[in-house]
Scaffold this motif. Structure first.
Motif, mmCIF file in Angstrom:
data_model
loop_
_atom_site.group_PDB
_atom_site.id
_atom_site.type_symbol
_atom_site.label_atom_id
_atom_site.label_comp_id
_atom_site.label_asym_id
_atom_site.label_seq_id
_atom_site.Cartn_x
_atom_site.Cartn_y
_atom_site.Cartn_z
ATOM 1 N N ILE A 314 16.289 -112.711 -100.529
ATOM 2 C CA ILE A 314 14.958 -112.225 -100.155
ATOM 3 C C ILE A 314 14.022 -113.416 -99.971
ATOM 4 C CG2 ILE A 314 13.012 -110.769 -100.798
ATOM 5 C CD1 ILE A 314 14.907 -109.131 -102.507
ATOM 6 N N PRO A 315 13.551 -113.647 -98.753
ATOM 7 C CA PRO A 315 12.596 -114.730 -98.526
ATOM 8 C C PRO A 315 11.242 -114.408 -99.152
ATOM 9 C CG PRO A 315 13.580 -113.947 -96.466
ATOM 10 C CD PRO A 315 13.892 -112.941 -97.516
ATOM 11 N N ARG A 316 10.531 -115.435 -99.541
ATOM 12 C CA ARG A 316 9.160 -115.317 -100.024
ATOM 13 C C ARG A 316 8.310 -116.362 -99.290
ATOM 14 N NH1 ARG A 316 9.459 -110.326 -101.913
ATOM 15 N NH2 ARG A 316 10.883 -110.084 -103.691
ATOM 16 N N PRO A 317 6.984 -116.261 -99.403
ATOM 17 C CA PRO A 317 6.143 -117.258 -98.738
ATOM 18 C C PRO A 317 6.400 -118.672 -99.254
ATOM 19 C CG PRO A 317 4.848 -115.343 -99.394
ATOM 20 C CD PRO A 317 6.186 -115.187 -100.037
ATOM 21 N N HIS A 318 6.155 -119.649 -98.394
ATOM 22 C CA HIS A 318 6.195 -121.072 -98.727
ATOM 23 C C HIS A 318 7.582 -121.581 -99.110
ATOM 24 C CE1 HIS A 318 1.893 -120.811 -98.406
ATOM 25 N NE2 HIS A 318 1.817 -119.987 -99.426
ATOM 26 N N MET A 319 8.610 -121.006 -98.480
ATOM 27 C CA MET A 319 9.968 -121.521 -98.661
ATOM 28 C C MET A 319 10.325 -122.413 -97.472
ATOM 29 S SD MET A 319 12.119 -118.297 -100.229
ATOM 30 C CE MET A 319 11.986 -117.900 -101.983
ATOM 31 N N PRO A 320 10.933 -123.584 -97.724
ATOM 32 C CA PRO A 320 11.288 -124.491 -96.631
ATOM 33 C C PRO A 320 12.319 -123.864 -95.694
ATOM 34 C CG PRO A 320 11.386 -125.608 -98.767
ATOM 35 C CD PRO A 320 11.255 -124.150 -99.048
ATOM 36 N N VAL A 321 12.170 -124.186 -94.405
ATOM 37 C CA VAL A 321 13.111 -123.733 -93.381
ATOM 38 C C VAL A 321 13.753 -124.966 -92.750
ATOM 39 C CG1 VAL A 321 13.403 -122.419 -91.242
ATOM 40 C CG2 VAL A 321 11.694 -121.694 -92.919
ATOM 41 N N THR A 322 15.084 -124.941 -92.613
ATOM 42 C CA THR A 322 15.801 -126.061 -92.008
ATOM 43 C C THR A 322 16.624 -125.586 -90.820
ATOM 44 O OG1 THR A 322 17.685 -125.780 -93.513
ATOM 45 C CG2 THR A 322 15.949 -127.323 -94.188
ATOM 46 N N TYR A 323 16.903 -126.527 -89.909
ATOM 47 C CA TYR A 323 17.728 -126.263 -88.734
ATOM 48 C C TYR A 323 18.607 -127.488 -88.509
ATOM 49 C CZ TYR A 323 18.986 -125.215 -83.868
ATOM 50 O OH TYR A 323 19.664 -124.967 -82.703
ATOM 51 N N GLY A 324 19.899 -127.273 -88.592
ATOM 52 C CA GLY A 324 20.810 -128.404 -88.458
ATOM 53 C C GLY A 324 20.626 -129.441 -89.544
ATOM 54 N N GLY A 325 20.180 -128.983 -90.717
ATOM 55 C CA GLY A 325 19.983 -129.878 -91.841
ATOM 56 C C GLY A 325 18.635 -130.553 -91.887
ATOM 57 N N SER A 356 14.480 -121.214 -80.346
ATOM 58 C CA SER A 356 14.258 -120.033 -79.528
ATOM 59 C C SER A 356 14.948 -118.840 -80.171
ATOM 60 C CB SER A 356 14.770 -120.245 -78.103
ATOM 61 O OG SER A 356 16.148 -120.537 -78.108
ATOM 62 N N GLU A 357 14.674 -117.667 -79.618
ATOM 63 C CA GLU A 357 15.237 -116.434 -80.182
ATOM 64 C C GLU A 357 16.757 -116.490 -80.194
ATOM 65 O OE1 GLU A 357 14.090 -111.698 -80.039
ATOM 66 O OE2 GLU A 357 13.297 -113.094 -78.548
ATOM 67 N N GLY A 358 17.329 -116.104 -81.323
ATOM 68 C CA GLY A 358 18.775 -116.108 -81.465
ATOM 69 C C GLY A 358 19.323 -117.307 -82.206
ATOM 70 N N ASP A 359 18.525 -118.386 -82.323
ATOM 71 C CA ASP A 359 18.968 -119.543 -83.096
ATOM 72 C C ASP A 359 19.086 -119.158 -84.570
ATOM 73 O OD1 ASP A 359 19.165 -121.264 -80.957
ATOM 74 O OD2 ASP A 359 17.108 -122.008 -81.148
ATOM 75 N N VAL A 360 19.923 -119.887 -85.295
ATOM 76 C CA VAL A 360 20.130 -119.615 -86.716
ATOM 77 C C VAL A 360 19.583 -120.772 -87.540
ATOM 78 C CG1 VAL A 360 21.820 -119.203 -88.539
ATOM 79 C CG2 VAL A 360 22.159 -118.186 -86.278
ATOM 80 N N VAL A 361 18.675 -120.452 -88.440
ATOM 81 C CA VAL A 361 18.081 -121.439 -89.337
ATOM 82 C C VAL A 361 18.443 -121.051 -90.763
ATOM 83 C CG1 VAL A 361 16.181 -121.929 -87.739
ATOM 84 C CG2 VAL A 361 15.904 -120.151 -89.498
ATOM 85 N N ALA A 362 18.017 -121.861 -91.711
ATOM 86 C CA ALA A 362 18.277 -121.565 -93.125
ATOM 87 C C ALA A 362 16.979 -121.653 -93.915
ATOM 88 C CB ALA A 362 19.311 -122.520 -93.701
ATOM 89 N N ILE A 363 16.767 -120.685 -94.787
ATOM 90 C CA ILE A 363 15.638 -120.713 -95.714
ATOM 91 C C ILE A 363 16.162 -121.145 -97.075
ATOM 92 C CG2 ILE A 363 13.865 -119.334 -96.872
ATOM 93 C CD1 ILE A 363 13.872 -117.435 -94.528
#
Length: 385
Positions: A314-325, A356-363
């Motif tokens: 469950i995501p919450r506010p102010h959590m870091p988001v990464t893409y490709g590390g 863009s839409e459809g990309d996968v990131v990590a929280i």
């Protein structure tokens, strides 16, 4: 225990009704408001998910009396407000409401609010609770002679009836005029009527914060219990229930609607929050105009996106988001979606990342990566119209 030196929390005129319903309370914007209610007698089923589901499937009744109420009146009142706030008030006619923003000169959002255009000489504004006094002071300081800005926060309650059965609720409660009175049609979205109900003058508007067909009622604080009881009785008949700020938050997040102080704020501009639709770009004057035009021309450094979890978490506010590390931003709102049965979030992501839409990131959820798909809100279909 509150700080002895702090300002006491304010209570809605309906506070006793919420206590009787077994509400759990929490501070919000300087007010102590119901977050959720106890279950029905004998069933034990209550809480945020039940209230959320009832609103999506039938009707939810919300007390949002913490919202501000500010009347701007006098010769040229509408034109004055139009020179201050971002949206173009000339786009609508009397009897319509408009979503708009109060911005600082640097483009940051002081508040987002709803304006009710009564006429050229009167506008009624509904700001957020914590910002109501500030917005009123800004307007008052800028008002020319002959225009009065009046804080009417304590004079009114604001109730919201939201959900597919909302029109039925208000019709059977006698608040919404019958079809013949409306020309065989419901109120248009963002239109309002001033109606008399049981001797009370009520402003009824086709607005809301859930993504569902719904209404908001601005009514006198005195006698508000009678109105609440009448609405609650019909809401129960159609399979709905009272709903607190917990369900209000999950509903608005599913609908992709921003919350000031999280998804909008002094450090988050309309361009970044994808709220450019609420800016009258061709207007000659409004607070923050030059900064917003410059940012729009250059392109904002970050933009709002929706994130839908593909795994458990469950995501919450102010959590870091990464893409490709690499770090690309952070969440601004996050919750479990009762409708989708998965985690969802709103996030500000760096435009330089080219997402863009459809990309996968990590929280980063407490040190564990939660994979999410980048999506364009809303997360669920809108039924407001």
């Amino acid at each position: 225990m509150s700080d002895p030196g702090s300002t006491p929390l304010r209570h809605s005129p309906l506070h006793a009704r919420h206590e009787a319903l077994g509400a759990t309370f929490a501070p919000f914007g300087g007010w102590e408001m119901p977050v959720q209610y106890a279950g029905d007698a004998g069933s034990g089923k209550g809480g945020v998910v039940a209230e959320h589901t009832a609103t999506r499937e039938a009707a939810g009744l919300f007390d949002v009396s913490h919202l501000g109420k500010v009347r701007i009146s006098g010769t040229g009142a509408a034109a004055f407000v139009d020179r201050c706030l971002t949206n173009d008030l000339t786009r609508i006619v009397p009897g319509k409401a408009q979503y708009t923003l109060c911005c600082a000169e640097d483009g940051g959002v002081v508040d987002d609010l709803i304006l009710y255009l009564v006429g050229d000489e009167e506008v009624f504004a509904v700001p957020n609770a914590a910002n109501s006094a500030g917005v009123g002071k800004l307007l008052s300081a800028a008002a020319p002679d002959g225009i009065t800005v009046t804080d009417e926060h304590d004079a009114h309650v604001v109730l919201a009836v939201q959900g597919p059965a909302s029109a039925r609720v208000l019709t059977e409660a006698g608040v919404l005029p019958g079809a013949d009175d409306l020309g065989d049609t419901d109120l248009d979205y963002m239109a309002f009527l001033d109606v008399d109900w049981d001797g009370q003058a009520i402003r009824l508007c086709r607005t809301g914060y859930t993504g569902e067909h719904g209404y908001e009622l601005i009514a006198p604080a005195e006698g508000a219990e009678v109105l609440w009881d009448a609405l609650a009785a019909v809401v129960a008949e159609v399979g709905g229930r009272p709903a607190g700020l917990g369900a209000r938050d999950t509903l608005r997040t599913e609908a992709g609607l921003p919350l000031h102080g999280q998804d909008l704020g002094p450090e988050i501009t309309p361009n970044q929050a994808r709220c450019g639709f609420a800016v009258g770009w061709k207007k000659a004057e409004f607070w923050g105009r030059e900064a917003l035009l410059a940012e729009r021309e250059a392109g904002p450094r970050r933009r709002a996106w929706g994130l839908r979890a593909t795994g458990r978490g469950i995501p919450r506010p102010h959590m870091p988001v990464t893409y490709g590390g690499s770090a690309v931003g952070e969440t601004t709102s996050g919750t479990f979606s009762p409708t989708l049965k998965t985690g969802i979030a709103l996030a500000l992501l760096d435009t330089a990342a080219g997402l863009s839409e459809g990309d996968v990131v990590a929280i980063d959820v407490r040190g564990r990566p939660l994979e999410c798909e980048v999506v364009s809100p809303p997360f669920v279909p809108s039924h407001v119209r």
